[in-house]
Design a protein around this motif. Sequence first.
Motif, PDB file in Angstrom:
ATOM      1  N   GLU A 265       0.850  -1.189   0.000  1.00 56.48           N
ATOM      2  CA  GLU A 265       0.000   0.000   0.000  1.00 56.48           C
ATOM      3  C   GLU A 265       0.884   1.236   0.000  1.00 56.48           C
ATOM      4  O   GLU A 265       1.868   1.310   0.742  1.00 56.48           O
ATOM      5  CB  GLU A 265      -0.919   0.008   1.217  1.00 56.48           C
ATOM      6  CG  GLU A 265      -1.885   1.184   1.220  1.00 56.48           C
ATOM      7  CD  GLU A 265      -3.041   1.017   2.193  1.00 56.48           C
ATOM      8  OE1 GLU A 265      -3.749   2.007   2.427  1.00 56.48           O
ATOM      9  OE2 GLU A 265      -3.226  -0.106   2.703  1.00 56.48           O
ATOM     10  N   PHE A 266       0.548   2.183  -0.858  1.00 51.85           N
ATOM     11  CA  PHE A 266       1.299   3.440  -0.855  1.00 51.85           C
ATOM     12  C   PHE A 266       0.399   4.583  -1.288  1.00 51.85           C
ATOM     13  O   PHE A 266      -0.653   4.382  -1.900  1.00 51.85           O
ATOM     14  CB  PHE A 266       2.542   3.349  -1.744  1.00 51.85           C
ATOM     15  CG  PHE A 266       2.287   3.084  -3.198  1.00 51.85           C
ATOM     16  CD1 PHE A 266       2.070   4.114  -4.106  1.00 51.85           C
ATOM     17  CD2 PHE A 266       2.300   1.773  -3.681  1.00 51.85           C
ATOM     18  CE1 PHE A 266       1.858   3.862  -5.455  1.00 51.85           C
ATOM     19  CE2 PHE A 266       2.092   1.509  -5.034  1.00 51.85           C
ATOM     20  CZ  PHE A 266       1.870   2.558  -5.924  1.00 51.85           C
ATOM     21  N   SER A 267       0.813   5.795  -0.956  1.00 49.77           N
ATOM     22  CA  SER A 267       0.049   6.987  -1.311  1.00 49.77           C
ATOM     23  C   SER A 267       0.603   7.589  -2.592  1.00 49.77           C
ATOM     24  O   SER A 267       1.799   7.463  -2.901  1.00 49.77           O
ATOM     25  CB  SER A 267       0.090   8.014  -0.182  1.00 49.77           C
ATOM     26  OG  SER A 267       1.423   8.329   0.176  1.00 49.77           O
ATOM     27  N   PHE A 268      -0.271   8.260  -3.329  1.00 49.65           N
ATOM     28  CA  PHE A 268       0.086   8.768  -4.660  1.00 49.65           C
ATOM     29  C   PHE A 268      -0.465  10.177  -4.834  1.00 49.65           C
ATOM     30  O   PHE A 268      -1.631  10.446  -4.553  1.00 49.65           O
ATOM     31  CB  PHE A 268      -0.495   7.839  -5.727  1.00 49.65           C
ATOM     32  CG  PHE A 268      -0.223   8.273  -7.139  1.00 49.65           C
ATOM     33  CD1 PHE A 268       0.866   7.772  -7.829  1.00 49.65           C
ATOM     34  CD2 PHE A 268      -1.057   9.185  -7.775  1.00 49.65           C
ATOM     35  CE1 PHE A 268       1.119   8.173  -9.136  1.00 49.65           C
ATOM     36  CE2 PHE A 268      -0.803   9.592  -9.080  1.00 49.65           C
ATOM     37  CZ  PHE A 268       0.283   9.082  -9.758  1.00 49.65           C
ATOM     38  N   TYR A 269       0.377  11.069  -5.319  1.00 54.17           N
ATOM     39  CA  TYR A 269      -0.028  12.462  -5.552  1.00 54.17           C
ATOM     40  C   TYR A 269       0.294  12.870  -6.987  1.00 54.17           C
ATOM     41  O   TYR A 269       1.433  12.725  -7.446  1.00 54.17           O
ATOM     42  CB  TYR A 269       0.706  13.398  -4.590  1.00 54.17           C
ATOM     43  CG  TYR A 269       0.565  14.865  -4.922  1.00 54.17           C
ATOM     44  CD1 TYR A 269      -0.652  15.526  -4.734  1.00 54.17           C
ATOM     45  CD2 TYR A 269       1.634  15.584  -5.432  1.00 54.17           C
ATOM     46  CE1 TYR A 269      -0.795  16.869  -5.051  1.00 54.17           C
ATOM     47  CE2 TYR A 269       1.515  16.934  -5.743  1.00 54.17           C
ATOM     48  CZ  TYR A 269       0.302  17.574  -5.548  1.00 54.17           C
ATOM     49  OH  TYR A 269       0.157  18.898  -5.872  1.00 54.17           O
ATOM     50  N   GLY A 270      -0.711  13.354  -7.732  1.00 52.99           N
ATOM     51  CA  GLY A 270      -0.507  13.882  -9.080  1.00 52.99           C
ATOM     52  C   GLY A 270      -0.388  15.401  -9.012  1.00 52.99           C
ATOM     53  O   GLY A 270      -1.332  16.078  -8.615  1.00 52.99           O
ATOM     54  N   ASN A 271       0.767  15.927  -9.411  1.00 45.19           N
ATOM     55  CA  ASN A 271       1.074  17.352  -9.234  1.00 45.19           C
ATOM     56  C   ASN A 271       0.539  18.214 -10.385  1.00 45.19           C
ATOM     57  O   ASN A 271       1.287  18.878 -11.095  1.00 45.19           O
ATOM     58  CB  ASN A 271       2.593  17.541  -9.096  1.00 45.19           C
ATOM     59  CG  ASN A 271       2.961  18.955  -8.683  1.00 45.19           C
ATOM     60  OD1 ASN A 271       2.347  19.527  -7.793  1.00 45.19           O
ATOM     61  ND2 ASN A 271       3.956  19.520  -9.339  1.00 45.19           N
ATOM     62  N   TYR A 272      -0.782  18.197 -10.564  1.00 44.68           N
ATOM     63  CA  TYR A 272      -1.436  18.976 -11.606  1.00 44.68           C
ATOM     64  C   TYR A 272      -2.726  19.571 -11.060  1.00 44.68           C
ATOM     65  O   TYR A 272      -3.450  18.908 -10.314  1.00 44.68           O
ATOM     66  CB  TYR A 272      -1.755  18.100 -12.825  1.00 44.68           C
ATOM     67  CG  TYR A 272      -0.532  17.531 -13.493  1.00 44.68           C
ATOM     68  CD1 TYR A 272       0.173  18.281 -14.431  1.00 44.68           C
ATOM     69  CD2 TYR A 272      -0.068  16.264 -13.171  1.00 44.68           C
ATOM     70  CE1 TYR A 272       1.321  17.769 -15.037  1.00 44.68           C
ATOM     71  CE2 TYR A 272       1.068  15.743 -13.767  1.00 44.68           C
ATOM     72  CZ  TYR A 272       1.762  16.505 -14.696  1.00 44.68           C
ATOM     73  OH  TYR A 272       2.892  16.001 -15.279  1.00 44.68           O
TER      74      TYR A 272
ATOM     75  N   SER B 274       6.365  16.764   4.544  1.00 42.91           N
ATOM     76  CA  SER B 274       5.280  15.787   4.677  1.00 42.91           C
ATOM     77  C   SER B 274       4.849  15.373   3.282  1.00 42.91           C
ATOM     78  O   SER B 274       4.033  16.028   2.643  1.00 42.91           O
ATOM     79  CB  SER B 274       4.110  16.412   5.443  1.00 42.91           C
ATOM     80  OG  SER B 274       3.066  15.492   5.601  1.00 42.91           O
ATOM     81  N   LEU B 275       5.442  14.294   2.805  1.00 45.79           N
ATOM     82  CA  LEU B 275       5.283  13.913   1.409  1.00 45.79           C
ATOM     83  C   LEU B 275       4.510  12.611   1.242  1.00 45.79           C
ATOM     84  O   LEU B 275       4.567  11.731   2.106  1.00 45.79           O
ATOM     85  CB  LEU B 275       6.655  13.753   0.756  1.00 45.79           C
ATOM     86  CG  LEU B 275       7.565  14.975   0.718  1.00 45.79           C
ATOM     87  CD1 LEU B 275       8.908  14.588   0.140  1.00 45.79           C
ATOM     88  CD2 LEU B 275       6.941  16.092  -0.081  1.00 45.79           C
ATOM     89  N   PRO B 276       3.845  12.461   0.108  1.00 41.56           N
ATOM     90  CA  PRO B 276       3.271  11.152  -0.258  1.00 41.56           C
ATOM     91  C   PRO B 276       4.396  10.223  -0.669  1.00 41.56           C
ATOM     92  O   PRO B 276       5.536  10.651  -0.881  1.00 41.56           O
ATOM     93  CB  PRO B 276       2.348  11.498  -1.423  1.00 41.56           C
ATOM     94  CG  PRO B 276       2.980  12.703  -2.038  1.00 41.56           C
ATOM     95  CD  PRO B 276       3.576  13.487  -0.903  1.00 41.56           C
ATOM     96  N   ASP B 277       4.093   8.955  -0.808  1.00 39.77           N
ATOM     97  CA  ASP B 277       5.119   7.980  -1.185  1.00 39.77           C
ATOM     98  C   ASP B 277       5.567   8.150  -2.632  1.00 39.77           C
ATOM     99  O   ASP B 277       6.753   8.008  -2.954  1.00 39.77           O
ATOM    100  CB  ASP B 277       4.587   6.558  -0.983  1.00 39.77           C
ATOM    101  CG  ASP B 277       4.191   6.294   0.457  1.00 39.77           C
ATOM    102  OD1 ASP B 277       4.839   6.863   1.351  1.00 39.77           O
ATOM    103  OD2 ASP B 277       3.220   5.541   0.681  1.00 39.77           O
TER     104      ASP B 277
ATOM    105  N   ALA C 211       9.559   9.289   2.126  1.00 44.75           N
ATOM    106  CA  ALA C 211       8.464   8.974   3.049  1.00 44.75           C
ATOM    107  C   ALA C 211       8.053   7.511   2.916  1.00 44.75           C
ATOM    108  O   ALA C 211       7.445   6.951   3.828  1.00 44.75           O
ATOM    109  CB  ALA C 211       7.269   9.875   2.769  1.00 44.75           C
ATOM    110  N   ALA C 212       8.382   6.887   1.798  1.00 45.83           N
ATOM    111  CA  ALA C 212       7.980   5.502   1.554  1.00 45.83           C
ATOM    112  C   ALA C 212       8.717   4.545   2.492  1.00 45.83           C
ATOM    113  O   ALA C 212       9.946   4.619   2.623  1.00 45.83           O
ATOM    114  CB  ALA C 212       8.256   5.128   0.101  1.00 45.83           C
ATOM    115  N   LYS C 213       7.988   3.641   3.121  1.00 43.52           N
ATOM    116  CA  LYS C 213       8.593   2.673   4.038  1.00 43.52           C
ATOM    117  C   LYS C 213       9.399   1.615   3.278  1.00 43.52           C
ATOM    118  O   LYS C 213      10.405   1.113   3.784  1.00 43.52           O
ATOM    119  CB  LYS C 213       7.503   1.994   4.869  1.00 43.52           C
ATOM    120  CG  LYS C 213       6.789   2.927   5.837  1.00 43.52           C
ATOM    121  CD  LYS C 213       5.682   2.173   6.581  1.00 43.52           C
ATOM    122  CE  LYS C 213       4.912   3.107   7.502  1.00 43.52           C
ATOM    123  NZ  LYS C 213       3.780   2.407   8.172  1.00 43.52           N
TER     124      LYS C 213
END
Length: 552
Positions: A59-66, A112-115, A367-369
């Motif tokens: 499981e990981f978090s995802f951010y689209g920078n748009y 504080s970043l997403p993975d 930030a990713a484990k």
Amino acid sequence: MKKAWKSSMTLLLTGAVLLTGCTGGSGTTASDPPADSGNNKPSEGSSSSAYVLGQNPLEFSFYGNYDWYTMPTWGADDSSKWVKENMKVNITPIHSGGNASQKLNTMIASASLPDVMWMERGPDVEKLRQAGMLVPFDDYLDKYPNLKEWLGESGLNLLRSEDGKLYQFPNWYTSQPNGNAGYVVNKKIYEELGSPKLETTEDLYNYLKQVKENYPNVVPFEPHLAKDGQGLNVLYTAFGENVLNTWVGIRGVPNGDQLTSIFTDPIYRESMQYSAKLFREKLMSQDAMTQTADQVKEKVVSGRVAVLASASPTELGQLGHIELTKSDPDAGYFMIWPIHKPGLDPKKVLAGTYTQLGWNVSVITKAAKDPEAIFAFLDWYTGPEGQRTMMWGPEGGYWDGVEADQTPKFTDKYVTDAEGLVKLQNATINLIWNGNTVYVDQAKAKYESTLPIEQRNWATHWQYEITWKTQGDGTPFINLDPMPDSEEGIIRQRVEDIFLESRAKALYAKDDAEVNAVLDKAEADAQSAGYNKLLEYKTKKWQENIQKMQGK
């Protein structure tokens, strides 16, 4: 398929939210590769174990920078649902809230970043790298070989940062020509007007006048989102041989081994005079600079556009074609060879460009484990199994089994349910973050070539017949932008503002002389802002790219 997606890529409400927590990768490693596809096998001689995708939940978090991007719900469509259930991968979205720049700055400032972050190559990636927030991929490349195999050393070298390390996973990268830029024509209107020759800029002008006279409710020429260039940049290529619309995008035109001003470029000036003439005579959409993507889509799908030009008209063209032919099999859209100025060699006119690195990139943050587990997923995702699942759904629907080259064996449903396939791909296109252009294009072109024309996928047919043959290689001109807070970066923003304002003013000019006057003033203002220093910086980066591509 590349940039059917690129039309949505160029599309676009407020406020930024401070991230208070991020999920991390939680997988484990094992020495045996998965039995399903072989795409995760470590290379021979690999000394450490490779992560086995699907053995444990990841499981990981995802951010689209748009600003425009809102990640579709992972697992809501058939393709990502299959990945979620069979590969045990769950992805949690973090949204920009319509203000990606502010969101990114907030995340960096707060550490504080997403993975995973999906973003443009260039300054923003470097900002994160310089802050020590990114994970390098170099130790993973041989253990998970899809990226290395499909992109190649030349592409990897172009992606490396100044420290020599690789931090970016590319999207829709390629080693062969691809792309969708060009002209889509309304078949019914064209045939009712006698199917006239439509090859030169003079032919196009005369045809658009006929459309205006005979079809008052139809837009003769639709440049899509003109405020972003789009159809105007396609017209730019009509006025010179081997001209790249990329030059408009980088605001610099090659002259020998130097980049020179776009404002003084005679080809750019002639193209803007032509565009202004179309606009002035109401042969071009009168809301070209203000309309939304949805407004353009409505016009195309309802058949109220005679000629559409953009960086990627295939998505809209296909949607419109399917809709119009439902009620009239003689209606629809088709594509033409790029328009050219009389006297030019049409074989040397390139409607658009492609780059070896494709569109944008994904980066994995610290930030990713378990960053290796995430890279293993991305590498599987860009490989044959991941790509065919996301592009054509799970096995047993539009495909069943694979050929020796790992391309899917398409079923009859691929042809009989073309509309369903389009819907599936529209649902997954914004979940494909590391598209493999060569694999996807080769798979669909190989199968489509065996079908009669009337059964072929509309977009693939015209890509194979026209667009892939009429795109130029813009790879040497990537990654030229300076850091925003550098001297050159500040100059770039000033020049960008000057360019955008001048293009709008030129489009509204009353005659050719006024177009030239607008561009003369833009040139003077840009030079006063330090344009020449910016061009020197971009020239240096351009020449460095050439050296990297040559392995130097």
